[in-house]
Design an enzyme around this catalytic site. Structure first.
Site, PDB file in Angstrom:
ATOM      1  N   ASP A   1       0.887  -1.173   0.000  1.00  0.00           N
ATOM      2  CA  ASP A   1       0.000   0.000   0.000  1.00  0.00           C
ATOM      3  C   ASP A   1       0.923   1.220   0.000  1.00  0.00           C
ATOM      4  OD1 ASP A   1      -2.169   1.833   0.391  1.00  0.00           O
ATOM      5  OD2 ASP A   1      -3.345   0.214   1.256  1.00  0.00           O
TER       6      ASP A   1
ATOM      7  N   HIS B   1       1.676   1.809  -3.287  1.00  0.00           N
ATOM      8  CA  HIS B   1       0.721   2.738  -3.900  1.00  0.00           C
ATOM      9  C   HIS B   1       1.309   4.144  -3.968  1.00  0.00           C
ATOM     10  CE1 HIS B   1      -3.013   0.046  -2.816  1.00  0.00           C
ATOM     11  NE2 HIS B   1      -2.144  -0.545  -3.611  1.00  0.00           N
TER      12      HIS B   1
END
Ligand SMILES: *[C@@H]1O[C@H](CO)[C@@H](O)[C@H](O)[C@H]1NC(C)=O
Ligand SMILES: *[C@@H]1O[C@H](CO)[C@@H](O)[C@H](O)[C@H]1NC(C)=O
Ligand SMILES: *[C@@H]1O[C@H](CO)[C@@H](O)[C@H](O)[C@H]1NC(C)=O
Ligand SMILES: *[C@@H]1O[C@H](CO)[C@@H](O)[C@H](O)[C@H]1NC(C)=O
Ligand SMILES: *[C@@H]1O[C@H](CO)[C@@H](O)[C@H](O)[C@H]1NC(C)=O
Ligand SMILES: *[C@@H]1O[C@H](CO)[C@@H](O)[C@H](O)[C@H]1NC(C)=O
Ligand SMILES: *[C@@H]1O[C@H](CO)[C@@H](O)[C@H](O)[C@H]1NC(C)=O
Ligand SMILES: *[C@@H]1O[C@H](CO)[C@@H](O)[C@H](O)[C@H]1NC(C)=O
Length: 447
Positions: free
Chosen positions: A259, A282
């Site tokens: 993430d 991310h």
């Protein structure tokens, strides 16, 4: 009473030495060598800094050694006792190979202390116990195994010290129930003046680190790695999240996660992030912001510099919830918050296999764009620079390599992109989605 007895016994058992700055050999009762204390590293923000002060710690004068109990017994009480004993100009040395942590540690009392971690601190995978006993924070329903706070604290792992969250049990349980409370591997809470360095962070149940209500911290040489061996992925494994914190530097670190590599959550100011290698993430994200209705979120004075980003969804990312309630997933909903994103620079970034080099959205968590435009974000984004980015995107949106979408021209000002050289893998001409943006400031091929 029983617990108190244990603490007293542990205190009595702790040997103490005077004057120690690394290099002291520590023996077990049978005379064998357990280890040698490490010197505290001297850390500075480099090459960029925030322009604000960081701590200069004095030489520590005492050392408390904690020897692991072994056989899966809980080492938390004796670690707590040692931290109390050597708090105030001392060092706590954790030199055994493996410590078991089976109970939560509230370490928000630290004041003038070094923690020399050379072994592994492993949290037990007892998901029922931890959900009932972890520290709870209202922001995004988060929780943690332990919390570290206070002033003048140096925690160093010398490239060996490891914190292991036993994440697999959590990844598998989360796949069955997304509302379980997965602990964050480390929460820094009310920590003012600290260095955290040379640690390996492994298998966090969700975010690796949160920095809450804290200031003046340098993170250096942090190595993050984890993942699932079952079919259930390790989700939401952000590297760092900063929240209501000021003057934080994150540098020279390697992050392999799933993430955000780093995420600036509400009220993050004076942040420098530099010299990171992020794989599988991310991106370096401002936000998400505006999640809580009518709450004011500020992210200001952030410089992100010299990042290598591979196998990621994004490199530079700003994500803001729309002006209407939206649901990203069953355990993540929000929208309608107010606030400001101001003075953010992304500079010197190399990417490979990244879906979007730049992603700016004010429609986070809402798939219906018509609805987003009807209820534009009430959080303004201004004075943002994206510059000096090169490399190859992934094939996911080929030939589109970036997207900058404001929900209304009224809430985005002075957003600049220059010297961006990102190409799609197909070799076609790169394209960008640009909506409600001042295109004269974007040196990008907006479609
Ligand atoms: C730590 O050292 C400082 C400076 O030498 C001194 O002022 C302070 O009292 C010490 N703290 C403790 C708890 O010994
Ligand atoms: C960029 O960061 C890397 C570490 O990831 C470091 O080796 C290199 O020296 C840095 N370059 C600059 C220009 O700061
Ligand atoms: C990136 O992450 C993937 C998946 O964890 C791993 O297989 C690969 O070796 C990593 N690459 C680098 C360069 O770290
Ligand atoms: C952020 O700081 C502002 C003041 O600058 C305050 O009004 C707001 O409540 C804070 N937001 C959060 C999420 O703490
Ligand atoms: C913008 O932020 C940087 C730090 O990233 C800081 O040095 C600079 O002074 C800020 N600019 C303004 C106008 O406040
Ligand atoms: C927190 O959890 C509750 C249920 O456990 C959920 O209803 C709520 O939406 C969650 N809040 C956020 C911000 O995700
Ligand atoms: C990660 O990126 C590297 C470099 O672009 C690539 O060689 C590798 O195949 C990627 N790994 C995964 C798991 O996507
Ligand atoms: C999207 O929102 C608009 C405006 O509220 C609505 O008319 C439309 O039905 C929505 N579309 C979908 C697919 O839900």
């Amino acid at each position: 009473m029983r617990l108190l007895g244990l603490v007293v016994a542990a205190l009595a058992a702790l040997p103490e030495v005077v004057e120690c700055a690394g290099g002291r050999v520590h023996h077990a009762k049978d005379g064998s060598v357990i280890g040698t204390t490490a010197p505290r590293p001297t850390l500075k923000p480099k090459p960029l800094t925030t322009g604000k002060q960081f701590i200069k710690s004095e030489r520590r004068k005492r050392t408390c050694f904690v020897d692991a109990l072994g056989n899966g017994r809980d080492d938390a009480p004796q670690i707590l006792a040692a931290l109390h004993k050597c708090n105030g100009n001392g060092t706590v040395a954790l030199l055994s190979p493996l410590y078991t942590i089976a109970t939560p540690l509230d370490l928000t009392f630290l004041n003038g202390i070094d923690i020399d971690i050379q072994g592994t601190l492993k949290f037990t995978p007892d998901t029922d116990f931890w959900q009932a006993n972890s520290f709870k924070y209202t922001f995004q329903n988060s929780s943690s195994f332990w919390q570290i706070g206070g002033t003048d604290v140096n925690i160093f792992g010398s490239g060996k010290g490891t914190i292991d969250g036993s994440g697999q049990a959590w990844y598998d349980l989360y796949a069955q129930d997304p509302l379980i409370l997965r602990p964050i591997l480390i929460a820094y809470k009310d920590l003012h003046g600290a260095t955290i360095s040379g640690l390996k962070l492994r298998y966090s149940p969700q975010w690796y680190q949160i920095v809450i209500d804290s200031s003046n911290i340098i993170f250096d040489g942090i190595d993050i790695f984890g993942g699932s061996i079952s079919k259930n992925p390790a989700k939401n494994t952000d590297g760092w999240d900063t929240y209501r914190s000021d003057n934080i530097v994150i540098q020279n670190s390697h992050i392999d996660n799933g993430d955000d590599c780093v995420s600036f959550k509400p009220n993050s100011t004076n942040m420098v992030v530099q010299g990171l290698f992020c794989n599988g993430s991310h991106g370096i994200s401002v936000g998400s912001l505006g999640q809580y209705y009518k709450v004011y979120d500020l992210v200001e004075d952030v410089y992100v510099y010299n990042i290598t980003m591979i196998n990621a969804s994004d490199m530079a990312r700003i994500k803001v919830w729309p002006g209407i309630q939206s649901a990203l997933s069953v355990d993540l909903q929000g929208g309608g918050g107010i606030g400001l994103v101001n003075n953010i620079t992304y500079d010197n970034m190399q990417i490979s296999n990244v879906d979007y080099g730049i992603e700016l959205t004010q429609c986070y968590g809402q798939k219906n764009l018509t609805l987003c435009n009807e209820y534009p974000s009430t959080l303004e984004i201004k004075n943002v620079v994206f510059k000096n980015m090169w490399g190859t995107a992934s094939k996911k949106y080929d030939p589109t390599v970036g997207t900058l979408v404001c929900s209304s021209p009224a809430v985005c000002h002075n957003i600049v992109a220059k010297n961006i050289n990102v190409v799609p893998p197909s070799g076609k001409a790169p394209k960008y989605t640009c909506t409600n943006m001042d295109r004269t400031l974007l040196e990008l091929p907006c479609a």
